[in-house]
Design an enzyme around this catalytic site. Structure first.
Site, PDB file in Angstrom:
ATOM      1  N   TYR A  62       0.824  -1.207   0.000  1.00  0.00           N
ATOM      2  CA  TYR A  62       0.000   0.000   0.000  1.00  0.00           C
ATOM      3  C   TYR A  62       0.859   1.259   0.000  1.00  0.00           C
ATOM      4  O   TYR A  62       0.447   2.294  -0.526  1.00  0.00           O
ATOM      5  CB  TYR A  62      -0.955  -0.011   1.200  1.00  0.00           C
ATOM      6  CG  TYR A  62      -2.109  -0.961   1.021  1.00  0.00           C
ATOM      7  CD1 TYR A  62      -3.276  -0.556   0.379  1.00  0.00           C
ATOM      8  CD2 TYR A  62      -2.033  -2.271   1.466  1.00  0.00           C
ATOM      9  CE1 TYR A  62      -4.342  -1.421   0.206  1.00  0.00           C
ATOM     10  CE2 TYR A  62      -3.095  -3.152   1.299  1.00  0.00           C
ATOM     11  CZ  TYR A  62      -4.242  -2.724   0.666  1.00  0.00           C
ATOM     12  OH  TYR A  62      -5.299  -3.600   0.477  1.00  0.00           O
TER      13      TYR A  62
ATOM     14  N   GLU B  82      -7.872  -7.545   5.473  1.00  0.00           N
ATOM     15  CA  GLU B  82      -6.966  -8.568   4.943  1.00  0.00           C
ATOM     16  C   GLU B  82      -6.223  -9.284   6.061  1.00  0.00           C
ATOM     17  O   GLU B  82      -6.019 -10.512   5.996  1.00  0.00           O
ATOM     18  CB  GLU B  82      -6.010  -7.936   3.936  1.00  0.00           C
ATOM     19  CG  GLU B  82      -6.710  -7.556   2.638  1.00  0.00           C
ATOM     20  CD  GLU B  82      -6.048  -6.426   1.876  1.00  0.00           C
ATOM     21  OE1 GLU B  82      -4.833  -6.198   2.077  1.00  0.00           O
ATOM     22  OE2 GLU B  82      -6.746  -5.758   1.092  1.00  0.00           O
TER      23      GLU B  82
END
Length: 398
Positions: A98, A140
């Site tokens: 990310y 996640e």
């Protein structure tokens, strides 16, 4: 929740960002793959990149998330986030990635919007990004923990213990863990990622629904070969059809996916088209094996009976249910097929019980049409669930 200052800034700039989000997504992926070519080679679906589908999905998800933050503060688009998180988990996406996305996405925003990206605007959209990213990371992490894997380490070697040619372009592969350990649990409707090494050395990944029910001694995936020698979106399916036989090994992820039965005791409508029947078959086998007694309506559309993969199982599992009906539509039917079941799926003559929960899988135009018909029959939008093979271009509608 977005801060008050950022909410005002995002609301004011959302039209400009929304109008440019497609260009931003295009430039973002160019920058990302220039800096990290291994991501295109070994993580991202090259077919979806070539078609532009992944760019559309990224643009749509960011725009939908930002819009919800400013229009419905205090809420999150959890259906969208869950669907993205399941896809990411099946690929082994890690929190560190990310940061990489952030770097190249914000470089693309600055380049496309130029002087409009003031420090205040940059800070507001940075807040949007990290609200979305951190929400995905948290989901996640939970998904990884549920499967007992470390973030990103979702892969195991599986052995192919059988292969069945369902139609000329569809094959089923029965799999079991190569090390003899138990296969991970899954819920009917979920999928696994399969990674293969192609002739050019790329390790491409595709998701395939598990077409067998939980409790089977093996796991089965049913793969439709995407035709066209130069179609990158079909390079994995063509590899599996051409090269993978009994005794071979595949790298397979832990199972993920949010299209799972949410209420086993409600009336159900299970609608599919083409190879979209695969998660539906797992659901039907599960329902038949667990003695589901509520009404089940099965709907499927295909080009012809010969193209209808797993057709016998589709009918057999439906027949095993005590209160069920199957309706198959074919564009090119066999002689004697009912005229009102010829062509595209049409639910006008299909009874839908009150309280029905619907599960859809197939091409997006098919699912749009079926969803519209179900809404007209009074099925609440919240009770209509769907699975998209590939990037979800329907995110903003949930």
């Amino acid at each position: 929740m977005l801060s008050e200052q950022s909410t005002a800034t995002v609301r004011a700039t959302l039209p400009a960002v929304g109008a440019a989000i497609g260009d931003i997504a295009d430039l973002f992926y160019t920058k990302l793959f220039d800096a990290h070519p291994e991501l295109l080679r070994d993580l991202f679906n090259r077919g979806n990149q070539a078609s532009g589908a992944q760019r559309q999905a990224l643009a749509g998800s960011i725009a939908a998330f930002a819009t919800q933050l400013v229009e419905r503060p205090g809420t999150r688009p959890d259906v969208m986030l869950d669907r993205i998180a399941h896809k990411h988990a099946s690929l082994g996406v890690t929190p560190a990635q990310y940061e990489v996305v952030h770097t190249h996405l914000f470089a693309a925003i600055a380049e496309v919007l130029g002087e409009a990206v003031t420090p205040e605007v940059a800070a507001a959209w940075d807040e949007v990004y990290w609200l979305m990213a951190n929400a995905l990371i948290a989901i996640e992490e939970r998904l990884y923990a549920q499967q007992g894997v470390v973030a990103g380490d979702v892969w195991r070697e599986w052995e192919v213990v059988g292969r069945t040619e369902e139609t000329p372009d569809v094959a089923s592969f029965r799999l079991r863990p190569a090390d003899g350990s138990p296969a991970p649990a899954f819920r009917p409707g979920q999928y696994v990622s399969v990674q293969v090494e192609l002739a050019d050395g790329a390790h491409q990944i595709r998701q395939y629904s598990l077409s067998s029910a939980p409790g089977s001694p093996y796991r089965a995936i049913t793969v439709k070969r995407v035709l066209g020698d130069n179609a990158p979106d079909g390079e994995v399916s063509r590899h599996l059809h051409a090269h993978v036989r009994e005794g071979d090994r595949l790298r397979v992820s832990a199972p993920y996916g949010d299209l799972v039965l949410k209420s086993d005791d409600a009336p159900l409508l299970l609608a599919s088209a083409g190879i979209g029947c695969t998660p539906i078959l797992a659901m039907l086998e599960h329902l038949a094996g667990t003695g589901h007694s509520a009404p089940v309506t099965v709907v499927h559309g295909d080009r012809s009976p010969a193209d209808h993969a797993l057709r016998a199982d589709h009918a057999l599992f439906t027949e095993k249910l005590p209160d069920s009906a199957a309706h198959f539509w074919y564009e090119n039917p066999e002689p004697g097929h009912p005229a009102d079941r010829t062509g595209l799926v049409d639910l006008s003559s299909v009874a839908v019980a009150s309280g029905t929960h619907a599960y859809l899988c197939g091409p997006l135009p098919f699912m749009r049409a079926v969803r519209t018909q179900l809404l007209a029959k009074g099925v609440p939008a919240a009770d209509i669930h769907y699975e998209v093979f590939g990037p979800d271009l329907w995110l903003a509608q949930d």
